[in-house]
Design a protein around this motif. Structure first.
Motif, PDB file in Angstrom:
ATOM      1  N   CYS A   4      -3.631  -6.318 -21.403  1.00  0.00           N
ATOM      2  CA  CYS A   4      -2.748  -7.064 -22.301  1.00  0.00           C
ATOM      3  C   CYS A   4      -1.374  -6.397 -22.461  1.00  0.00           C
ATOM      4  O   CYS A   4      -0.385  -7.064 -22.755  1.00  0.00           O
ATOM      5  N   LEU A   5      -1.312  -5.080 -22.207  1.00  0.00           N
ATOM      6  CA  LEU A   5      -0.020  -4.383 -22.355  1.00  0.00           C
ATOM      7  C   LEU A   5       0.862  -4.474 -21.108  1.00  0.00           C
ATOM      8  O   LEU A   5       2.058  -4.161 -21.160  1.00  0.00           O
TER       9      LEU A   5
ATOM     10  N   THR B 114       6.194  -3.818 -25.082  1.00  0.00           N
ATOM     11  CA  THR B 114       5.539  -2.938 -26.060  1.00  0.00           C
ATOM     12  C   THR B 114       5.176  -1.597 -25.420  1.00  0.00           C
ATOM     13  O   THR B 114       4.460  -1.555 -24.422  1.00  0.00           O
TER      14      THR B 114
ATOM     15  N   HIS C 238       5.457  -9.029 -30.200  1.00  0.00           N
ATOM     16  CA  HIS C 238       6.528  -8.280 -29.518  1.00  0.00           C
ATOM     17  C   HIS C 238       6.815  -6.934 -30.170  1.00  0.00           C
ATOM     18  O   HIS C 238       7.983  -6.548 -30.323  1.00  0.00           O
TER      19      HIS C 238
ATOM     20  N   VAL D 271       1.155  -6.830 -29.252  1.00  0.00           N
ATOM     21  CA  VAL D 271       1.805  -7.468 -28.094  1.00  0.00           C
ATOM     22  C   VAL D 271       2.216  -8.903 -28.455  1.00  0.00           C
ATOM     23  O   VAL D 271       3.324  -9.340 -28.140  1.00  0.00           O
TER      24      VAL D 271
ATOM     25  N   THR E 228       4.848  -6.007 -20.614  1.00  0.00           N
ATOM     26  CA  THR E 228       5.316  -6.451 -21.931  1.00  0.00           C
ATOM     27  C   THR E 228       6.460  -5.543 -22.377  1.00  0.00           C
ATOM     28  O   THR E 228       6.790  -4.572 -21.702  1.00  0.00           O
TER      29      THR E 228
END
Ligand code: NIG
Ligand code: FE
Length: 417
Positions: free
Chosen positions: A286-287, A292, A269, A266, A290
């Protein structure tokens, strides 16, 4: 060249306003048109709609080819965003060792696994590698795949990694499907660097990446960031070097542990982070929001008997999910996306609609092509398949092991069987 598909029982994954991917609750949504037509002009989808609309608008058009799709469904081709399908030989002996009780990691420690493939690759000619890989490509076309990402990673030296990428380029130039190529020099630490892994990372950074970039041999860069393979620090160094040369990351992460692979992906990128058997709250968090794509590889988990990625939790948390085959000789010797779809439903409790989104538009995003493939939309490349007579979309994942793909169309052309 104008081709008409008519009387389609159900046209699947239709988009009037194309999206780049679907996430969370949207993944259970699937637009379809019943009793539909579809027109292909040259290589692209020109129009689609209901049969009654066809009769109103296209009454006098003459079509070169007309295909009656009565009782049949039409899908956009599967996009398989993660494979290692260029390899020198299958590894069925290791499979038997695993049946006897050895683990994948144990086999790798004894000189099997990726290093074994790498040794054999050195002795295999370009032609042999190319023709074997092409026969795998032709095989997956028959089960509905219309785009495939292929990684290097059995070379593990500058010369052999470049050779692998040139073979992938050869496939790109000659196969009827869309091919994306990924540089995976960081797939395993070669035996001669066993006691000096950072020396091998230096070779990747100083020799391999500049050459891969100079010859424009890869679309993406990958690192096997996991326990016993490449550390987060190694991964950061490699990704930074790759990004400097315009190579977007797509990485192997969290297959063997909570190793920080997702976070590093992440941070840089990555277009996708793949495997994800080990996911905690932090990884899911965290994802969120994003660029990703979390990508799950059900074939590898099935074949190796690994723990399963928490796909339901990811979707409930609002994440998108893509599914890919991971076609490779060690952990997933199959590129059959129909079977991957069945595993998605059976093992990961995904709904058939979610599985279709995960294997078409979301996996297209994970290989950077969802603007031109992955759904039925006007102007997109006409890569699609027509099923045999089936009752509905659930029937494909239900019929695990069968191939219900009857006709394949790639770049607007009907493929011979
Ligand atoms: O995605 N995880 C790393 N690499 C491959 C396995 C490759 C092999 O065993 O040859 C995978 O599972
Ligand atoms: Fe892989």
């Amino acid at each position: 060249m104008k081709l008409l598909l008519e009387n389609i029982k159900e046209l699947v994954q239709v988009e009037d306003d194309p999206v780049l991917f679907r996430s969370g609750k949207q993944m259970a949504k699937l637009n379809t048109i019943k009793d539909a037509f579809l027109i292909i002009r040259d290589e692209v989808i020109q129009d689609f709609g209901t049969m009654s609309h066809l009769k109103d608008v296209y009454r006098d058009d003459d079509f070169l080819i007309e295909i009656d799709c009565r009782d049949r469904l039409v899908y956009p081709s599967y996009c398989d965003s993660h494979t290692h399908l260029v390899f020198p030989a299958p590894r069925e002996k290791e499979f038997v060792d695993r049946v006897r009780g050895l683990s994948y990691e144990e086999i790798a420690r004894r000189g099997g696994g990726i290093l074994n493939s790498s040794k054999i690759l050195q002795k295999t000619s370009d032609e042999e590698l190319y023709y074997d890989a092409m026969s795998r490509v032709m095989e997956i076309i028959k089960t509905g795949t219309g785009a495939v990402e292929i990684k290097s990673g059995y070379g593990l030296s500058t010369k052999e990694e470049i050779r692998m990428l040139k073979i992938i380029r050869w496939i790109k130039e000659t196969a009827p499907v869309c091919i994306r190529s990924t540089f995976l020099g960081a797939h395993a630490i070669p035996a001669e660097y066993k006691n000096n892994p950072s020396g091998y990372v230096d070779v990747i950074i100083n020799e391999m990446i500049p050459q891969v970039a100079a010859e424009e041999l890869a679309d993406f860069i990958d690192v096997f960031c996991d326990k016993g393979f490449f550390s987060v620090e190694d991964t950061e160094r490699i990704l930074m070097a790759g990004i400097k040369y315009g190579l977007r990351p797509k990485i192997h992460a969290n297959e063997l542990g909570l190793t920080g692979g997702v976070q590093v992906g992440v941070k840089y990128h990555a277009l996708s982070v793949d495997h994800l058997e080990h996911m905690g709250v932090n990884e899911i968090e965290c994802l969120k929001d994003t660029e990703t794509m979390p990508t799950v590889l059900p074939g590898a988990a099935f074949f190796l008997g690994m723990r399963l990625s928490p796909v339901r939790e990811m979707i409930e948390a609002g994440l998108p999910v893509a599914l890919a085959s991971d076609y490779n000789p060690g952990s997933s010797p199959s590129g059959n996306m129909n079977f991957i779809s069945s595993l998605g439903c059976i093992n990961y409790k995904m709904m058939p609609e979610e599985v279709i989104n995960a294997t078409t538009i979301n996996s297209a995003y994970a290989m950077g092509i969802s603007d031109r493939l992955g759904s039925i939309a006007r102007g997109k490349i006409a890569n699609l398949f027509i099923t045999s007579e089936v009752p509905g979309i659930e029937y494909l994942p239900y019929s695990f092991g069968s191939n219900l793909v009857e006709t394949v169309i790639l770049n607007g052309e009907v493929q011979e069987h």
